[in-house]
Structures are given as C-alpha cells and as structure tokens.
Design a protein around this motif. Sequence first.
Motif, PDB file in Angstrom:
ATOM      1  N   ILE A  21       7.538  -4.690  10.984  1.00 35.29           N
ATOM      2  CA  ILE A  21       6.516  -4.300   9.918  1.00 35.29           C
ATOM      3  C   ILE A  21       7.170  -3.802   8.577  1.00 35.29           C
ATOM      4  CG2 ILE A  21       4.820  -2.786   9.319  1.00 35.29           C
ATOM      5  CD1 ILE A  21       4.376  -2.147  12.263  1.00 35.29           C
ATOM      6  N   ASP A  23       7.305  -2.925   5.383  1.00 30.88           N
ATOM      7  CA  ASP A  23       6.505  -1.901   4.468  1.00 30.88           C
ATOM      8  C   ASP A  23       7.258  -1.384   3.392  1.00 30.88           C
ATOM      9  OD1 ASP A  23       4.007  -0.735   3.968  1.00 30.88           O
ATOM     10  OD2 ASP A  23       4.294   1.201   5.154  1.00 30.88           O
ATOM     11  N   GLY A  24       6.619  -1.107   2.262  1.00 32.36           N
ATOM     12  CA  GLY A  24       7.301  -0.442   1.003  1.00 32.36           C
ATOM     13  C   GLY A  24       7.545  -1.417  -0.015  1.00 32.36           C
ATOM     14  N   ASN A  25       7.014  -2.550   0.087  1.00 28.58           N
ATOM     15  CA  ASN A  25       7.163  -3.502  -1.116  1.00 28.58           C
ATOM     16  C   ASN A  25       6.538  -2.540  -2.394  1.00 28.58           C
ATOM     17  OD1 ASN A  25       8.502  -5.453   0.129  1.00 28.58           O
ATOM     18  ND2 ASN A  25       6.599  -6.246   1.021  1.00 28.58           N
ATOM     19  N   HIS A  40       6.534  -7.467  -3.531  1.00 28.66           N
ATOM     20  CA  HIS A  40       6.458  -8.522  -2.419  1.00 28.66           C
ATOM     21  C   HIS A  40       7.632  -9.613  -2.818  1.00 28.66           C
ATOM     22  CE1 HIS A  40       2.922  -6.493  -0.764  1.00 28.66           C
ATOM     23  NE2 HIS A  40       2.486  -6.343  -2.101  1.00 28.66           N
ATOM     24  N   SER A  68      -1.807  -8.191   7.346  1.00 30.30           N
ATOM     25  CA  SER A  68      -2.821  -7.604   8.385  1.00 30.30           C
ATOM     26  C   SER A  68      -4.320  -8.330   8.253  1.00 30.30           C
ATOM     27  CB  SER A  68      -2.708  -6.235   8.602  1.00 30.30           C
ATOM     28  OG  SER A  68      -3.344  -5.688   7.535  1.00 30.30           O
ATOM     29  N   ASN A  71      -5.504  -6.020   5.372  1.00 32.44           N
ATOM     30  CA  ASN A  71      -4.901  -6.186   3.876  1.00 32.44           C
ATOM     31  C   ASN A  71      -5.851  -6.848   2.868  1.00 32.44           C
ATOM     32  OD1 ASN A  71      -1.414  -6.678   4.926  1.00 32.44           O
ATOM     33  ND2 ASN A  71      -2.642  -4.734   4.324  1.00 32.44           N
ATOM     34  N   ARG A 191      10.058  -0.746  12.031  1.00 33.67           N
ATOM     35  CA  ARG A 191       9.010  -0.293  10.765  1.00 33.67           C
ATOM     36  C   ARG A 191      10.002   0.298   9.469  1.00 33.67           C
ATOM     37  NH1 ARG A 191       2.822   1.038   9.641  1.00 33.67           N
ATOM     38  NH2 ARG A 191       2.978   1.036   7.563  1.00 33.67           N
ATOM     39  N   GLY A 193       9.686   1.612   5.438  1.00 34.38           N
ATOM     40  CA  GLY A 193       8.832   2.238   4.553  1.00 34.38           C
ATOM     41  C   GLY A 193       8.716   3.874   4.827  1.00 34.38           C
ATOM     42  N   ASP A 195       6.738   5.364   7.321  1.00 35.72           N
ATOM     43  CA  ASP A 195       5.608   5.629   7.967  1.00 35.72           C
ATOM     44  C   ASP A 195       6.018   5.499   9.528  1.00 35.72           C
ATOM     45  OD1 ASP A 195       3.966   6.297   5.835  1.00 35.72           O
ATOM     46  OD2 ASP A 195       3.190   4.257   5.659  1.00 35.72           O
ATOM     47  N   SER A 199       0.330   0.314  12.988  1.00 42.15           N
ATOM     48  CA  SER A 199      -0.794  -0.176  12.239  1.00 42.15           C
ATOM     49  C   SER A 199      -1.312  -1.504  12.666  1.00 42.15           C
ATOM     50  CB  SER A 199      -0.245  -0.488  10.855  1.00 42.15           C
ATOM     51  OG  SER A 199       0.283   0.757  10.308  1.00 42.15           O
ATOM     52  N   TRP A 218      11.191  -1.869   2.209  1.00 39.03           N
ATOM     53  CA  TRP A 218      11.341  -3.296   2.783  1.00 39.03           C
ATOM     54  C   TRP A 218      12.447  -3.970   1.672  1.00 39.03           C
ATOM     55  CZ3 TRP A 218      12.488  -5.847   6.706  1.00 39.03           C
ATOM     56  CH2 TRP A 218      12.545  -7.419   6.671  1.00 39.03           C
TER      57      TRP A 218
END
Length: 252
Positions: A21, A23-25, A40, A68, A71, A191, A193, A195, A199, A218
Amino acid sequence: MATDIASLDEGKIIPDHIAIIMDGNGRWAQAQGKGRVAGHKAGVSSVRAVVKGARQLGVKALTLFAFSSENWQRPEKEVSVLMDLFMFVLTKEVKRLHKHNIRFRVIGDLSRFSDKLQKSIKKSEELTILNDGLVLSIAANYGGRWDIANAAKMLASKVQKNEMSLEDIDENSLHKETCLADLPELDLLIRTGGDYRISNFLLWQAAYAEFYFTETLWPDFNEAQFDMALNAFNQRERRFGKTGEQVKQIEE
C-alpha cells in the motif's frame, strides 16, 4: 508459500508474493511545501526501486495498490494527475518492464476508466503476457470487498447457468474467482506512511499474510527500506494454525 533462495540474498527467505500500500505521497509533498500531486510524481521512483529489487531477489509476484475505489473522492485535480501518471506508466514504463521479462497486469473494476485508458491497459497487458518473470499487478479502482463480491457474483452466475451447484461452493471455488487467484498466496503486505490498517486492500488474499508497517512515506521508500521489510519478514514465525513446536519439527 515463500521460497528460500539463499543464493540470491545470503540465506534470507524471500516471499513469493509481496503487496504494498503506497501511502504518504501527499504528505511528503506538503512537508516540502509542494502540492500533493508532486508527491505522486516522486513516488514513481519508489515504484521503480521496489520493482527492481523484487525482480533481482526472485520475488514471483508484486502487487501495488495504486488507486482504490474510494480514491475517486479525492480532489478532482489530484485524481486527474493520478490518471495522467497511470497513462505515463502504461506508455513509457511498460516497455522497460517488458525488456526485463516482467508481466504487467491491472486488477480492479476498470469500467470507470476512460476508453483510452482501458485500451492502453489492454495493450500493455498483451505486450507482456508471455513474460515469465516477476508478475507486477497494479490495483486500480480496486477494493477488497468489491473483489469478494465480484467473485460471489461469478459463482452465482455459474449456478444460474447450471455450470455448478450450490453444494460446489466453498472457499476454494470462491478463491478461484478472486483477483490474483492464479498467483502464489500473499506472503507479505507492506504499508508505508505510518497508518496501521489495510484500507480494503486484498482482504481475501491477506488472510495469512505477514503485515509490515513503516512510518516512511512512499517517495522515501527505496531499496534499503525494502530490505528492512524483508528482514522483518524473516523474523516472523509463520504457523498457519499450527503450534510453534509443530513448525520447528517440520523445519527439522
């Protein structure tokens, strides 16, 4: 399950199938005073690093959560940039993947994407379909609940057509209708970021996967960070319902 390829990585057990996953971009970009979309774009480099590392280690399947089904609720500009990045990957990066014998595929409900994007996805998948190296799956407009519901719908259709009976439906038959059913079982889910949740990602497939969570955003997740995740994986005792003593007896 995971395969021991000690010759490639000094005795480590290398997962057959890894999912991430990414995440964090957005937070990465904001921390640098930039717009979320810059994160991104920066994250593409991390994708390259992880794909390269997975290929070199002999990982059989790598599945990345790119977009997702939830999103679509993000700001319109951000969604637009994500779609543009997707097109960029399909037109530029896939050629590089093909050169390295990597098979590319997209999982999820693609019906919401533009005709142009759907055609590009199909073209990219067809280009790499005969490659027998790493299988790179991109989850786009994907949700784990959608995956399970779609599998149930496929089974219901078969029952309706008298291709199978209700008694034939079990975990194995449902599994065969889910995304990634043709790939090795998921070994490790990462994952980034910070969290600690998955998700709605690969809910069915993650039943016995090991989870690895990192605070690293990420765009900062590189090959060294990837190696840290694999080291953590190697510290886990995977019992699959057995006791620790039973696992040790099998290993001996």
